[in-house]
Motif scaffolding. Sequence first.
Motif, PDB file in Angstrom:
ATOM      1  N   UNK A 111      59.970 -21.173  20.316  1.00  0.00           N
ATOM      2  CA  UNK A 111      61.125 -20.687  21.087  1.00  0.00           C
ATOM      3  C   UNK A 111      60.952 -20.910  22.586  1.00  0.00           C
ATOM      4  N   UNK A 112      60.141 -21.902  22.931  1.00  0.00           N
ATOM      5  CA  UNK A 112      59.812 -22.169  24.334  1.00  0.00           C
ATOM      6  C   UNK A 112      60.889 -22.939  25.081  1.00  0.00           C
ATOM      7  N   UNK A 113      61.590 -23.813  24.369  1.00  0.00           N
ATOM      8  CA  UNK A 113      62.507 -24.716  25.068  1.00  0.00           C
ATOM      9  C   UNK A 113      63.751 -23.960  25.516  1.00  0.00           C
ATOM     10  N   UNK A 114      64.331 -24.355  26.648  1.00  0.00           N
ATOM     11  CA  UNK A 114      65.553 -23.686  27.127  1.00  0.00           C
ATOM     12  C   UNK A 114      66.661 -23.718  26.071  1.00  0.00           C
ATOM     13  N   UNK A 115      66.735 -24.796  25.293  1.00  0.00           N
ATOM     14  CA  UNK A 115      67.811 -24.931  24.291  1.00  0.00           C
ATOM     15  C   UNK A 115      67.673 -23.853  23.211  1.00  0.00           C
ATOM     16  N   UNK A 116      66.440 -23.706  22.670  1.00  0.00           N
ATOM     17  CA  UNK A 116      66.236 -22.725  21.593  1.00  0.00           C
ATOM     18  C   UNK A 116      66.383 -21.302  22.148  1.00  0.00           C
ATOM     19  N   UNK A 117      65.839 -21.070  23.340  1.00  0.00           N
ATOM     20  CA  UNK A 117      65.933 -19.744  23.950  1.00  0.00           C
ATOM     21  C   UNK A 117      67.397 -19.345  24.143  1.00  0.00           C
ATOM     22  N   UNK A 118      68.202 -20.294  24.579  1.00  0.00           N
ATOM     23  CA  UNK A 118      69.637 -20.026  24.761  1.00  0.00           C
ATOM     24  C   UNK A 118      70.287 -19.670  23.422  1.00  0.00           C
ATOM     25  N   UNK A 119      69.929 -20.408  22.366  1.00  0.00           N
ATOM     26  CA  UNK A 119      70.488 -20.111  21.043  1.00  0.00           C
ATOM     27  C   UNK A 119      70.061 -18.726  20.566  1.00  0.00           C
ATOM     28  N   UNK A 120      68.801 -18.343  20.841  1.00  0.00           N
ATOM     29  CA  UNK A 120      68.312 -17.019  20.445  1.00  0.00           C
ATOM     30  C   UNK A 120      69.100 -15.915  21.150  1.00  0.00           C
ATOM     31  N   UNK A 121      69.313 -16.088  22.447  1.00  0.00           N
ATOM     32  CA  UNK A 121      70.033 -15.065  23.224  1.00  0.00           C
ATOM     33  C   UNK A 121      71.484 -14.977  22.754  1.00  0.00           C
ATOM     34  N   UNK A 122      72.104 -16.127  22.490  1.00  0.00           N
ATOM     35  CA  UNK A 122      73.487 -16.119  21.999  1.00  0.00           C
ATOM     36  C   UNK A 122      73.572 -15.559  20.579  1.00  0.00           C
ATOM     37  N   UNK A 123      72.491 -15.713  19.793  1.00  0.00           N
ATOM     38  CA  UNK A 123      72.479 -15.176  18.419  1.00  0.00           C
ATOM     39  C   UNK A 123      72.303 -13.662  18.405  1.00  0.00           C
ATOM     40  N   UNK A 181      63.009 -17.954  32.635  1.00  0.00           N
ATOM     41  CA  UNK A 181      63.988 -18.658  31.813  1.00  0.00           C
ATOM     42  C   UNK A 181      64.893 -17.658  31.079  1.00  0.00           C
ATOM     43  N   UNK A 182      64.278 -16.620  30.513  1.00  0.00           N
ATOM     44  CA  UNK A 182      65.061 -15.582  29.805  1.00  0.00           C
ATOM     45  C   UNK A 182      66.081 -14.965  30.759  1.00  0.00           C
ATOM     46  N   UNK A 183      65.615 -14.622  31.960  1.00  0.00           N
ATOM     47  CA  UNK A 183      66.519 -13.961  32.915  1.00  0.00           C
ATOM     48  C   UNK A 183      67.647 -14.898  33.351  1.00  0.00           C
ATOM     49  N   UNK A 184      67.310 -16.163  33.561  1.00  0.00           N
ATOM     50  CA  UNK A 184      68.339 -17.143  33.970  1.00  0.00           C
ATOM     51  C   UNK A 184      69.403 -17.325  32.887  1.00  0.00           C
ATOM     52  N   UNK A 185      68.947 -17.531  31.642  1.00  0.00           N
ATOM     53  CA  UNK A 185      69.901 -17.798  30.544  1.00  0.00           C
ATOM     54  C   UNK A 185      70.738 -16.550  30.255  1.00  0.00           C
ATOM     55  N   UNK A 186      70.098 -15.372  30.257  1.00  0.00           N
ATOM     56  CA  UNK A 186      70.842 -14.132  30.009  1.00  0.00           C
ATOM     57  C   UNK A 186      71.927 -13.952  31.075  1.00  0.00           C
ATOM     58  N   UNK A 187      71.567 -14.172  32.336  1.00  0.00           N
ATOM     59  CA  UNK A 187      72.534 -14.012  33.430  1.00  0.00           C
ATOM     60  C   UNK A 187      73.690 -15.000  33.284  1.00  0.00           C
ATOM     61  N   UNK A 188      73.365 -16.221  32.881  1.00  0.00           N
ATOM     62  CA  UNK A 188      74.392 -17.256  32.708  1.00  0.00           C
ATOM     63  C   UNK A 188      75.451 -16.828  31.695  1.00  0.00           C
ATOM     64  N   UNK A 189      75.017 -16.082  30.660  1.00  0.00           N
ATOM     65  CA  UNK A 189      75.948 -15.688  29.596  1.00  0.00           C
ATOM     66  C   UNK A 189      76.399 -14.232  29.703  1.00  0.00           C
ATOM     67  N   UNK A 190      76.080 -13.582  30.842  1.00  0.00           N
ATOM     68  CA  UNK A 190      76.493 -12.187  31.016  1.00  0.00           C
ATOM     69  C   UNK A 190      75.831 -11.251  30.022  1.00  0.00           C
ATOM     70  N   UNK A 191      74.630 -11.625  29.551  1.00  0.00           N
ATOM     71  CA  UNK A 191      73.893 -10.781  28.601  1.00  0.00           C
ATOM     72  C   UNK A 191      72.781 -10.041  29.346  1.00  0.00           C
ATOM     73  N   UNK A 192      72.344  -8.924  28.758  1.00  0.00           N
ATOM     74  CA  UNK A 192      71.255  -8.156  29.359  1.00  0.00           C
ATOM     75  C   UNK A 192      70.119  -8.110  28.351  1.00  0.00           C
ATOM     76  N   UNK A 193      69.011  -8.772  28.700  1.00  0.00           N
ATOM     77  CA  UNK A 193      67.882  -8.911  27.780  1.00  0.00           C
ATOM     78  C   UNK A 193      66.644  -8.327  28.458  1.00  0.00           C
ATOM     79  N   UNK A 194      66.040  -7.336  27.830  1.00  0.00           N
ATOM     80  CA  UNK A 194      64.831  -6.724  28.388  1.00  0.00           C
ATOM     81  C   UNK A 194      63.622  -7.606  28.093  1.00  0.00           C
ATOM     82  N   UNK A 195      62.601  -7.533  28.961  1.00  0.00           N
ATOM     83  CA  UNK A 195      61.345  -8.265  28.743  1.00  0.00           C
ATOM     84  C   UNK A 195      60.233  -7.271  28.446  1.00  0.00           C
ATOM     85  N   UNK A 196      59.528  -7.518  27.336  1.00  0.00           N
ATOM     86  CA  UNK A 196      58.450  -6.648  26.911  1.00  0.00           C
ATOM     87  C   UNK A 196      57.147  -7.439  26.907  1.00  0.00           C
ATOM     88  N   UNK A 197      56.182  -6.996  27.698  1.00  0.00           N
ATOM     89  CA  UNK A 197      54.848  -7.607  27.675  1.00  0.00           C
ATOM     90  C   UNK A 197      53.980  -6.829  26.704  1.00  0.00           C
TER      91      UNK A 197
END
Length: 483
Positions: free
Chosen positions: A16-28, A51-67
């Motif tokens: 799930x590293x590539x921007x394409x797959x990450x975008x699909x995951x966030x949209x899913x 990348x997560x923050x950029x793609x989420x912002x692009x689609x108006x989604x809010x995605x938390x990051x957990x380390x």
Amino acid sequence: MTFRRTKIVATLGPASNSPEVLEQLILAGVDVCRLNFSHGTPDEHKARANLVREIAAKHGRFVALLGDLQGPKIRIAKFTDKRIELKEGDSFRFSVTHPRDAGNQDVVGIDYPDLIKDCKTGDELLLDDGRVVMLVEATTADELHCRVLVGGPLSDHKGINRRGGGLTAPALTAKDKADIKLAAEMELDYLAVSFPRDAADMELARRLRDEAGGTAWLVAKIERAEAVADDETLDGLIRASDAVMVARGDLGVEIGDAELVGIQKKIILHARRLNKAVITATQMMESMISSPMPTRAEVSDVANAALDFTDAVMLSAESAAGLYPVEAVKAMARVCVGAEKHPTNKRSSHRLGHTFTRCDESVALAAMYTANHFPGVKAIIALTESGYSPLIMSRIRSQVPIFAFTPHRETQARVAMFRGVYTVPFDPAALPANKVSEAAIEELVKRGVVQPGDWVILTKGDSYHTTGGTNSMKILHVGEPQV
């Protein structure tokens, strides 16, 4: 509109590293992305987070990051030929003095010397998440002499657990302490602590987080037998955390799979009663690592966690290293929505007869009681600084969606993990006081959530800059002038 209440955590990795797959995951429908600090470099984690923050912002989604901190995974060292095959009845030794990279059919080095003093004759050791089982028959100053009870392959760096728990490794290693600083630098929303034994381990993690200048909410991964040995220890651990994870891999190995489901239900129930968020994790859609469809058992597992009112369900290898990461997220989302149609999700008798300790908690629970008993209410608006009011609201069973209206980036991301809570960026301080309610309702009208004639509940504080300051609740009619 249909809102999925149960949130989805997906672990990021090579699949799930590539921007394409990450975008699909966030949209899913991914709500939280997990960065596993057991793998990868700081630079890789930073790049993924950005990348997560950029793609989420692009689609108006809010995605938390957990380390997720690696913790003291107790492991064997290496074999000369990478792996061996053990049969039932074989003798085998774990040694502190044997060379670290020269394991063979009879003996292997261990990366955790205290294993020898933690174990006694008659103990059972489980390797590779329980796939290989050994009985300790004798101990010396630097070796454990064992007999194989359940055979199978054993390869480099596999983990060791003792049946019933009790290994003394501290919860935070030197690597974890460095990663706590990294998490602060990355402004992560959540930080998961691996193998905490009790509240003291979480208090130490909190102190280190504060010293590093971090604001991440701390998640206790419940995966040691001693953490669930009695209600007092479990509740102490939950109270010392901001959220908990039912980490079923190591927990199942330590307590045995027969006990696991009952303990999972207990952890979810206790976490909700103590006002904490809870994630259910490990092998939820394991077959989807190599198959585009889940098994019926996996569907049942995810649905049951949703019916037990977990905040989130989690994907590990399925999204990090599997062949079908996007399909796994879609399957999880589909199953959660299906489970949430069940009538047990609609009403709550939770906390009837309880007294409350805080003003904002009282208002939050009054809002939920009203929402569940006044059929015209279609949405709850919580004007919130920290996300605490929506967290309390989401502990109560309801079908009414809760919208966290907040101007703060951390809160906008953090509430993405709470069950049935959705983010709306909104700054009430930028509006005249008499326009705030109307502007808030207008946001939901614009999104198609409510329409004229519906009722909305709104909670807020007299000051928009005070955490814990919620002190009022209004029931508003959409389409009428508001003050």
